[in-house]
Motif scaffolding. Structure first.
Motif, PDB file in Angstrom:
ATOM      1  N   ILE A   1     -29.427  13.376  79.278  1.00 13.48           N
ATOM      2  CA  ILE A   1     -29.142  14.621  79.986  1.00 13.48           C
ATOM      3  C   ILE A   1     -29.050  14.334  81.484  1.00 13.48           C
ATOM      4  O   ILE A   1     -29.895  13.656  82.055  1.00 13.48           O
ATOM      5  N   VAL A   2     -28.003  14.852  82.094  1.00 12.47           N
ATOM      6  CA  VAL A   2     -27.786  14.681  83.534  1.00 12.47           C
ATOM      7  C   VAL A   2     -27.207  15.977  84.089  1.00 12.47           C
ATOM      8  O   VAL A   2     -26.585  16.764  83.355  1.00 12.47           O
ATOM      9  N   PRO A   3     -27.386  16.224  85.384  1.00 14.42           N
ATOM     10  CA  PRO A   3     -26.711  17.374  86.000  1.00 14.42           C
ATOM     11  C   PRO A   3     -25.194  17.245  85.819  1.00 14.42           C
ATOM     12  O   PRO A   3     -24.668  16.133  85.730  1.00 14.42           O
ATOM     13  N   LYS A   4     -24.508  18.364  85.784  1.00 15.33           N
ATOM     14  CA  LYS A   4     -23.071  18.339  85.502  1.00 15.33           C
ATOM     15  C   LYS A   4     -22.260  17.618  86.575  1.00 15.33           C
ATOM     16  O   LYS A   4     -21.122  17.213  86.329  1.00 15.33           O
TER      17      LYS A   4
ATOM     18  N   CYS B   1     -25.240  18.219  81.519  1.00 18.07           N
ATOM     19  CA  CYS B   1     -24.266  17.606  80.627  1.00 18.07           C
ATOM     20  C   CYS B   1     -25.098  16.839  79.601  1.00 18.07           C
ATOM     21  O   CYS B   1     -25.884  15.959  79.956  1.00 18.07           O
ATOM     22  N   VAL B   2     -24.986  17.217  78.336  1.00 17.65           N
ATOM     23  CA  VAL B   2     -25.774  16.603  77.266  1.00 17.65           C
ATOM     24  C   VAL B   2     -24.899  15.579  76.551  1.00 17.65           C
ATOM     25  O   VAL B   2     -23.849  15.920  76.006  1.00 17.65           O
ATOM     26  N   ILE B   3     -25.341  14.317  76.559  1.00 14.17           N
ATOM     27  CA  ILE B   3     -24.544  13.220  76.010  1.00 14.17           C
ATOM     28  C   ILE B   3     -25.265  12.621  74.807  1.00 14.17           C
ATOM     29  O   ILE B   3     -26.407  12.163  74.923  1.00 14.17           O
ATOM     30  N   ASP B   4     -24.607  12.643  73.669  1.00 16.74           N
ATOM     31  CA  ASP B   4     -25.197  12.046  72.468  1.00 16.74           C
ATOM     32  C   ASP B   4     -25.365  10.541  72.673  1.00 16.74           C
ATOM     33  O   ASP B   4     -24.423   9.847  73.073  1.00 16.74           O
TER      34      ASP B   4
END
Length: 324
Positions: free
Chosen positions: A171-174, A257-260
């Motif tokens: 998870i990171v800021p957009k 921004c959620v990244i698998d």
């Protein structure tokens, strides 16, 4: 030899040989405990504890064996009480669960809600702790179930049954550079400071293993046992968050921004366990099947009959566990 004496020596060990703390926990007097321990030692003809003056300093080699059998005897006594309650008050009782924050916060709410609705007269308590604390609480009979992922070697005195697999998300800021990276890699993540779980919690070891295998050292700048805390520090820009995917909900997608990241890390397995030789009430079987539907009563009873951990693992080889 009395059950009371066996309970005293076990509780003295559970309280790190502190007789005063033992007396306080058992609502009795320190001299009373000391007297009963000495009477037991006199009857046995050996010392259970070594002493320095009036203080207990360590458990003797013989004492360790005695404590082990005393714990088993006390466990059997509790099982006898549980059997009685099963027939006299089948829908009443208490269920204590030891687990981590992630399980309590994200995996258990629906299970517990349904359980309480079905068994309104069963008092249910969730105790959060470290893997060591979770293991010890069940081994000592303070809680009924351990639900854990990490450090399963600590649970050799318990029957641990696999429940489900899970993996991780980044998870990171957009506005973060990783938000626009396709097919994210360990090398990509390694360029930034990382915010994740404390080592020994919630599958953290799999993260370290993945970085080591790729030839990188993770720059972990902040750790916590709570995914919500990790999210807070990601929002503050402290680093890139790596959390259990189950800990990411729809609301988080407004902030991050959620990244698998399931292609980067080996999946982890959450297990539920209970003390060997304990009697399971009907509502305990029901709780397990609510948490992991493949844990049917016949399957659990078969696992109970097995002697070795490897045999229990083999029992589940052909069972496809769900993924969360």
């Amino acid at each position: 030899m009395k059950l009371q004496q066996l309970r005293y020596i076990v509780e003295v060990v559970n309280n790190n040989l502190n007789v005063s703390a033992t007396a306080e926990n058992l609502f009795t007097s320190q001299p009373g405990i000391s007297k009963q321990v000495c009477m037991l030692e006199d009857e046995l003809g050996i010392q259970v504890f070594e002493r320095s003056g009036k203080h207990l300093t360590k458990v003797t080699p013989a004492g360790k064996e005695i404590i082990r059998f005393a714990s088993e005897i006390l466990g059997k006594v509790e099982s006898i009480k549980a059997i009685s309650s099963q027939y006299t008050q089948p829908d009443q009782g208490m269920l204590n669960i030891a687990t981590t924050h992630t399980q309590a916060r994200y995996a258990l709410p629906d299970v517990i809600q349904g359980f309480i609705k079905r068994y309104p007269k069963v008092s249910l308590h969730v105790h959060q702790g470290t893997p060591t604390q979770i293991s010890e609480s069940v081994v000592k009979g303070k809680t009924d179930f351990a639900i854990a992922t990490e450090a399963l070697h600590l649970y050799q005195d318990l029957i641990m049954l696999p429940c489900y697999h899970w993996n991780r998300s980044v998870i990171v800021p957009k506005t973060h550079p990783l938000a626009s990276v396709k097919n994210i890699s360990i090398e990509d993540i390694a360029k930034f400071p990382i915010v994740t779980y404390v080592f020994g919690f919630t599958g953290r070891s799999e993260l370290d293993d993945a970085f080591n295998a790729a030839g990188f050292a993770p720059n972990v700048v902040f750790t916590a046992t709570d995914a919500d805390v990790i999210k807070t520090y990601v929002r503050l820009g402290v680093g890139v968050g790596v959390v259990a995917s189950m800990a990411v909900n729809e609301d988080d997608e407004d902030d991050f921004c959620v990244i698998d990241a399931s292609h980067l890390f080996k999946s982890s397995t959450t297990s539920i366990g209970f003390r060997k030789g304990s009697f399971l009430r009907d509502y305990m079987y029901d709780f397990m099947i609510r948490f992991a539907p493949h844990l049917t009563r016949p399957l659990v009873e078969k696992a109970i009959q097995l002697k070795y951990t490897a045999e229990v693992s083999k029992l589940f080889e052909d069972i496809e566990l769900p993924t969360r």
